[in-house]
Design an enzyme around this catalytic site. Sequence first.
Site, PDB file in Angstrom:
ATOM      1  N   HIS A  11      27.613  52.446  91.078  1.00 22.33           N
ATOM      2  CA  HIS A  11      27.127  51.237  90.414  1.00 22.33           C
ATOM      3  C   HIS A  11      27.676  51.211  88.993  1.00 22.33           C
ATOM      4  CE1 HIS A  11      23.508  50.930  93.322  1.00 22.33           C
ATOM      5  NE2 HIS A  11      24.488  50.158  93.711  1.00 22.33           N
ATOM      6  N   GLY A  59      32.648  46.389  95.396  1.00 20.68           N
ATOM      7  CA  GLY A  59      31.446  46.463  96.221  1.00 20.68           C
ATOM      8  C   GLY A  59      30.837  45.109  96.556  1.00 20.68           C
ATOM      9  N   ASP A  64      31.716  47.582  99.918  1.00 19.71           N
ATOM     10  CA  ASP A  64      30.681  48.388 100.566  1.00 19.71           C
ATOM     11  C   ASP A  64      30.788  48.264 102.087  1.00 19.71           C
ATOM     12  OD1 ASP A  64      29.651  49.110  98.063  1.00 19.71           O
ATOM     13  OD2 ASP A  64      28.179  47.485  98.065  1.00 19.71           O
ATOM     14  N   ASP A  84      22.485  53.520  90.692  1.00 19.58           N
ATOM     15  CA  ASP A  84      21.683  53.262  89.495  1.00 19.58           C
ATOM     16  C   ASP A  84      20.339  52.710  89.952  1.00 19.58           C
ATOM     17  OD1 ASP A  84      20.536  52.548  87.115  1.00 19.58           O
ATOM     18  OD2 ASP A  84      21.968  50.957  86.655  1.00 19.58           O
ATOM     19  N   HIS A  91      23.505  42.687  95.275  1.00 15.38           N
ATOM     20  CA  HIS A  91      23.985  43.017  96.625  1.00 15.38           C
ATOM     21  C   HIS A  91      23.248  44.240  97.185  1.00 15.38           C
ATOM     22  CE1 HIS A  91      26.387  45.450  93.915  1.00 15.38           C
ATOM     23  NE2 HIS A  91      26.728  46.225  94.907  1.00 15.38           N
ATOM     24  N   ASP A  94      23.498  45.008 100.850  1.00 13.32           N
ATOM     25  CA  ASP A  94      24.746  45.658 101.257  1.00 13.32           C
ATOM     26  C   ASP A  94      24.673  47.159 101.034  1.00 13.32           C
ATOM     27  OD1 ASP A  94      25.649  43.059 101.650  1.00 13.32           O
ATOM     28  OD2 ASP A  94      26.622  42.959  99.694  1.00 13.32           O
ATOM     29  N   ARG A 100      22.333  53.121 105.378  1.00 17.04           N
ATOM     30  CA  ARG A 100      21.837  53.211 106.754  1.00 17.04           C
ATOM     31  C   ARG A 100      22.942  53.698 107.688  1.00 17.04           C
ATOM     32  NH1 ARG A 100      22.086  50.401 111.214  1.00 17.04           N
ATOM     33  NH2 ARG A 100      23.123  48.620 110.276  1.00 17.04           N
TER      34      ARG A 100
END
Length: 132
Positions: A11, A59, A64, A84, A91, A94, A100
């Site tokens: 981030h 990203g 991502d 962060d 997002h 995302d 996941r």
Amino acid sequence: MTHRRVALIAHDQKKDDLVAFVRDHRTHLAGCELVATGSTGGRIVEACPELKVRRLKSGPLGGDQQIGALIAERAVDLLIFFVDPLTPMPHDVDVKALMRLAIVYDIAMALNRATAGIILQQEEAGTPARET
């Protein structure tokens, strides 16, 4: 040691931390296949020009998801994603989807410098976080 495929993401508020981490571990990471989201990859290449980094989109613009696709294709062994937790992310959905996928595909995932350092130390000692 197995040739490792490492995805690098950070981030905005953590990009300096990730660049410093990569600089500190560049000898180890030079033996890895590196992929990073756009601006993170650019910052890494600027700080460590000797490293070969495949840069994807930023990203929020799909980077991502590109890394998520690589995870689903089993083309990533380790995800280093300096998150962060104090700044809201537009997002965020995302980011959660990427995390996941790393869990679903049993990819070693480090969300901070301490964990990433432990994983690389383990690999340097000859015990990869996960065999491919």
